[in-house]
Scaffold this motif. Structure first.
Motif, PDB file in Angstrom:
ATOM      1  N   VAL A  38       0.850  -1.196   0.000  1.00  0.00           N
ATOM      2  CA  VAL A  38       0.000   0.000   0.000  1.00  0.00           C
ATOM      3  C   VAL A  38       0.885   1.245   0.000  1.00  0.00           C
ATOM      4  O   VAL A  38       0.621   2.209  -0.739  1.00  0.00           O
ATOM      5  N   ARG A  39       1.932   1.239   0.808  1.00  0.00           N
ATOM      6  CA  ARG A  39       2.849   2.391   0.835  1.00  0.00           C
ATOM      7  C   ARG A  39       3.537   2.573  -0.522  1.00  0.00           C
ATOM      8  O   ARG A  39       3.719   3.691  -0.994  1.00  0.00           O
ATOM      9  N   GLU A  40       3.890   1.453  -1.159  1.00  0.00           N
ATOM     10  CA  GLU A  40       4.498   1.525  -2.491  1.00  0.00           C
ATOM     11  C   GLU A  40       3.499   2.092  -3.500  1.00  0.00           C
ATOM     12  O   GLU A  40       3.853   2.953  -4.323  1.00  0.00           O
ATOM     13  N   LEU A  41       2.258   1.626  -3.465  1.00  0.00           N
ATOM     14  CA  LEU A  41       1.219   2.159  -4.347  1.00  0.00           C
ATOM     15  C   LEU A  41       1.015   3.645  -4.099  1.00  0.00           C
ATOM     16  O   LEU A  41       0.885   4.430  -5.044  1.00  0.00           O
ATOM     17  N   ASP A  42       0.997   4.041  -2.840  1.00  0.00           N
ATOM     18  CA  ASP A  42       0.817   5.447  -2.483  1.00  0.00           C
ATOM     19  C   ASP A  42       1.934   6.306  -3.072  1.00  0.00           C
ATOM     20  O   ASP A  42       1.697   7.415  -3.536  1.00  0.00           O
ATOM     21  N   GLY A  47       2.597  10.266  -8.639  1.00  0.00           N
ATOM     22  CA  GLY A  47       4.005  10.594  -8.827  1.00  0.00           C
ATOM     23  C   GLY A  47       4.374  10.724 -10.296  1.00  0.00           C
ATOM     24  O   GLY A  47       3.536  10.577 -11.195  1.00  0.00           O
ATOM     25  N   ALA A  48       5.644  10.960 -10.543  1.00  0.00           N
ATOM     26  CA  ALA A  48       6.133  11.183 -11.906  1.00  0.00           C
ATOM     27  C   ALA A  48       5.900   9.967 -12.798  1.00  0.00           C
ATOM     28  O   ALA A  48       5.468  10.108 -13.954  1.00  0.00           O
ATOM     29  N   ASP A  49       6.187   8.778 -12.306  1.00  0.00           N
ATOM     30  CA  ASP A  49       5.982   7.571 -13.124  1.00  0.00           C
ATOM     31  C   ASP A  49       4.504   7.378 -13.434  1.00  0.00           C
ATOM     32  O   ASP A  49       4.141   7.039 -14.568  1.00  0.00           O
ATOM     33  N   TRP A  50       3.653   7.589 -12.434  1.00  0.00           N
ATOM     34  CA  TRP A  50       2.211   7.434 -12.658  1.00  0.00           C
ATOM     35  C   TRP A  50       1.732   8.437 -13.703  1.00  0.00           C
ATOM     36  O   TRP A  50       0.972   8.082 -14.613  1.00  0.00           O
ATOM     37  N   ARG A  51       2.182   9.690 -13.592  1.00  0.00           N
ATOM     38  CA  ARG A  51       1.767  10.707 -14.563  1.00  0.00           C
ATOM     39  C   ARG A  51       2.249  10.354 -15.964  1.00  0.00           C
ATOM     40  O   ARG A  51       1.516  10.527 -16.947  1.00  0.00           O
ATOM     41  N   ALA A  52       3.469   9.831 -16.077  1.00  0.00           N
ATOM     42  CA  ALA A  52       3.993   9.432 -17.389  1.00  0.00           C
ATOM     43  C   ALA A  52       3.190   8.256 -17.943  1.00  0.00           C
ATOM     44  O   ALA A  52       2.858   8.228 -19.145  1.00  0.00           O
ATOM     45  N   ASP A  53       2.891   7.284 -17.099  1.00  0.00           N
ATOM     46  CA  ASP A  53       2.105   6.134 -17.536  1.00  0.00           C
ATOM     47  C   ASP A  53       0.705   6.559 -17.956  1.00  0.00           C
ATOM     48  O   ASP A  53       0.166   6.080 -18.958  1.00  0.00           O
ATOM     49  N   ALA A  79      -8.836   3.037  -3.118  1.00  0.00           N
ATOM     50  CA  ALA A  79      -8.167   1.955  -2.386  1.00  0.00           C
ATOM     51  C   ALA A  79      -7.314   2.521  -1.251  1.00  0.00           C
ATOM     52  O   ALA A  79      -7.318   1.991  -0.137  1.00  0.00           O
ATOM     53  N   LEU A  80      -6.594   3.603  -1.522  1.00  0.00           N
ATOM     54  CA  LEU A  80      -5.752   4.222  -0.485  1.00  0.00           C
ATOM     55  C   LEU A  80      -6.611   4.848   0.612  1.00  0.00           C
ATOM     56  O   LEU A  80      -6.291   4.734   1.800  1.00  0.00           O
ATOM     57  N   ALA A  81      -7.714   5.472   0.220  1.00  0.00           N
ATOM     58  CA  ALA A  81      -8.615   6.072   1.205  1.00  0.00           C
ATOM     59  C   ALA A  81      -9.254   4.992   2.074  1.00  0.00           C
ATOM     60  O   ALA A  81      -9.399   5.166   3.297  1.00  0.00           O
ATOM     61  N   GLU A  82      -9.626   3.878   1.475  1.00  0.00           N
ATOM     62  CA  GLU A  82     -10.218   2.774   2.241  1.00  0.00           C
ATOM     63  C   GLU A  82      -9.206   2.188   3.223  1.00  0.00           C
ATOM     64  O   GLU A  82      -9.542   1.859   4.359  1.00  0.00           O
ATOM     65  N   ASN A  83      -7.968   2.091   2.804  1.00  0.00           N
ATOM     66  CA  ASN A  83      -6.922   1.601   3.697  1.00  0.00           C
ATOM     67  C   ASN A  83      -6.784   2.521   4.914  1.00  0.00           C
ATOM     68  O   ASN A  83      -6.721   2.052   6.053  1.00  0.00           O
ATOM     69  N   ARG A  84      -6.774   3.828   4.668  1.00  0.00           N
ATOM     70  CA  ARG A  84      -6.681   4.792   5.785  1.00  0.00           C
ATOM     71  C   ARG A  84      -7.918   4.712   6.675  1.00  0.00           C
ATOM     72  O   ARG A  84      -7.805   4.786   7.898  1.00  0.00           O
TER      73      ARG A  84
END
Length: 100
Positions: A38-42, A47-53, A79-84
């Motif tokens: 989850v921390r890795e997904l966050d 982030g830059a890679d996500w924006r490029a993808d 998914a991140l909000a549900e985890n929190r």
């Protein structure tokens, strides 16, 4: 309530609490195990890679058969909000349980 009814009642409470604790223990193990993921997904999401993808997806440069729900803003965010939310809920349950 008769003695037999009382013992039967509390035996049912015992059985239910033991079963719930076993299920929770297994669920907590699974939940704890994915927290590094989850921390890795966050870190990836937004982030830059996500924006490029995402840009490559929007430009049609990704294979149409590629599963890419992670590039939708809602799926990862939700998914991140549900985890929190679950982490906060666990804290609430602990606090409430410790008061009693």
């Amino acid at each position: 309530m008769t003695q037999t009814e009382r013992i039967t009642h509390y035996e049912e409470l015992l059985d239910r609490s033991v079963a719930a604790a076993e299920k929770l223990d297994a669920a907590l193990e699974a939940f704890a195990a994915v927290q590094p993921l989850v921390r890795e997904l966050d870190g990836y999401y937004g982030g830059a890679d996500w924006r490029a993808d995402l840009a490559d997806d929007e430009a049609g440069r990704l294979d149409a058969a590629l599963k890419r729900g992670v590039l939708s803003e809602d799926a990862a965010y939700d998914a991140l909000a549900e985890n929190r939310r679950l982490l906060r809920r666990m804290l609430e349950v602990v606090a409430e349980s410790m008061e009693g």
